[in-house]
Design a protein around this motif. Sequence first.
Motif, PDB file in Angstrom:
ATOM      1  N   ILE A 293       0.834  -1.207   0.000  1.00 61.45           N
ATOM      2  CA  ILE A 293       0.000   0.000   0.000  1.00 61.45           C
ATOM      3  C   ILE A 293       0.867   1.255   0.000  1.00 61.45           C
ATOM      4  CG2 ILE A 293      -1.649   1.362   1.341  1.00 61.45           C
ATOM      5  CD1 ILE A 293      -2.835  -1.282   2.337  1.00 61.45           C
ATOM      6  N   LEU A 294       1.845   1.302   0.880  1.00 63.85           N
ATOM      7  CA  LEU A 294       2.715   2.476   0.973  1.00 63.85           C
ATOM      8  C   LEU A 294       3.535   2.664  -0.294  1.00 63.85           C
ATOM      9  CD1 LEU A 294       3.914   2.055   4.678  1.00 63.85           C
ATOM     10  CD2 LEU A 294       2.219   3.672   3.795  1.00 63.85           C
ATOM     11  N   THR A 295       3.993   1.557  -0.875  1.00 67.61           N
ATOM     12  CA  THR A 295       4.757   1.645  -2.120  1.00 67.61           C
ATOM     13  C   THR A 295       3.889   2.138  -3.261  1.00 67.61           C
ATOM     14  OG1 THR A 295       6.164  -0.202  -1.416  1.00 67.61           O
ATOM     15  CG2 THR A 295       6.195   0.366  -3.750  1.00 67.61           C
ATOM     16  N   PHE A 296       2.631   1.702  -3.270  1.00 62.52           N
ATOM     17  CA  PHE A 296       1.714   2.119  -4.326  1.00 62.52           C
ATOM     18  C   PHE A 296       1.480   3.622  -4.289  1.00 62.52           C
ATOM     19  CE2 PHE A 296      -2.676   2.771  -5.920  1.00 62.52           C
ATOM     20  CZ  PHE A 296      -2.481   2.349  -7.232  1.00 62.52           C
ATOM     21  N   VAL A 297       1.431   4.189  -3.102  1.00 60.52           N
ATOM     22  CA  VAL A 297       1.255   5.645  -2.974  1.00 60.52           C
ATOM     23  C   VAL A 297       2.417   6.361  -3.667  1.00 60.52           C
ATOM     24  CG1 VAL A 297       1.183   7.580  -1.363  1.00 60.52           C
ATOM     25  CG2 VAL A 297      -0.058   5.472  -0.834  1.00 60.52           C
ATOM     26  N   ILE A 298       3.630   5.888  -3.424  1.00 56.51           N
ATOM     27  CA  ILE A 298       4.798   6.483  -4.064  1.00 56.51           C
ATOM     28  C   ILE A 298       4.771   6.226  -5.570  1.00 56.51           C
ATOM     29  CG2 ILE A 298       7.325   6.392  -4.206  1.00 56.51           C
ATOM     30  CD1 ILE A 298       7.330   5.673  -1.232  1.00 56.51           C
ATOM     31  N   ALA A 299       4.379   5.016  -5.957  1.00 54.86           N
ATOM     32  CA  ALA A 299       4.317   4.676  -7.379  1.00 54.86           C
ATOM     33  C   ALA A 299       3.314   5.554  -8.112  1.00 54.86           C
ATOM     34  CB  ALA A 299       3.952   3.204  -7.545  1.00 54.86           C
ATOM     35  N   CYS A 300       2.209   5.880  -7.453  1.00 50.59           N
ATOM     36  CA  CYS A 300       1.193   6.732  -8.089  1.00 50.59           C
ATOM     37  C   CYS A 300       1.758   8.103  -8.427  1.00 50.59           C
ATOM     38  CB  CYS A 300      -0.021   6.881  -7.171  1.00 50.59           C
ATOM     39  SG  CYS A 300      -1.094   5.436  -7.133  1.00 50.59           S
ATOM     40  N   VAL A 301       2.574   8.644  -7.541  1.00 48.94           N
ATOM     41  CA  VAL A 301       3.200   9.946  -7.799  1.00 48.94           C
ATOM     42  C   VAL A 301       4.109   9.859  -9.019  1.00 48.94           C
ATOM     43  CG1 VAL A 301       4.748  11.715  -6.888  1.00 48.94           C
ATOM     44  CG2 VAL A 301       3.094  10.591  -5.367  1.00 48.94           C
TER      45      VAL A 301
END
Length: 312
Positions: A293-301
């Motif tokens: 989940i946390l990685t996905f937030v960064i990936a979205c950016v």
Amino acid sequence: MEVNTNGSKIKLISRDRENRPPDEEILGAVINIILDPVFIFPLQMGMKGAAVATVMGQIVTAALSLWYLCHMKAVKLGKHSFGLWPGLMKRFLILGLTSFLAQISLVISMAAVQNMCTKYGALDPIFSQQEFAQIPLAVLGIVMKFFQIAISIAIGMAAGCIPVVGYNIGAGKKYRAKSLFTHLLVAEAIVGAVALVIVEVFPEQLIGIFGAHNESAYYTAFAVKSFRIYLCMMILATVNKGTFIYLQAMGKAIESTIISLTREIIFGVALPIILPVFFGLYGLLYSFPAADILTFVIACVIIRSTYRELSI
């Protein structure tokens, strides 16, 4: 077709895909999944059995890779193929370093997970008993091998985009690269969704494949929870992996490395260490989806930034 490499030409011949072996990573993971419970429980080899199963899977993978290199028709290797070209090496090493760091960080992350599994398994009221002590690590190995099968599909799709991305970026057709990126992300999400349905709806059937019905009720209960908790964010995991590889194909080594190292080192090591302090052995299971989940937030950016770049 001929590719000029600083004056040296390498002849490329159309690929005969019928001579290509099955996906090495998937077959190696399948062999590992099958042999893990066999060596650990019926043969009573414990951790040694898990290690032997892993090594055997790697041997098969290496053998298939060697066979393919000796029989591939896409590229005919000659003495000139092994020359060192500084200009090319500089460009390739940057992207190669990204993959290297990704693999090393994954090893570090898995080492942390396994160590925490052993530590907090020994503190659990049930698994601290000698007859049940091998269950957490054995189950974790099986769950991770299923994850490897799903993630191998995601990796295969993303890797298939690499030459297409390179061609279109080089040709200045960014809109095609953008469209491909969109299709890839959707496809990765679908693969993750299918895997998610399997682990959430059919965990007992998956466990039955590995002879869980012959083991204790504690084995079955822990395995069901492990599948459902540890892999509950499969959709985000496959999307993250696809994004990582696509960025590599675009030559975005820094962005790609950020996603990989953040997932495997920062979140993949820190969360398995921190969460079990508060939630015990099950905190370890929640560390995996939390990291995704946390990685996905960064990936979205990074994905948003990439879309803007491809829209120019």
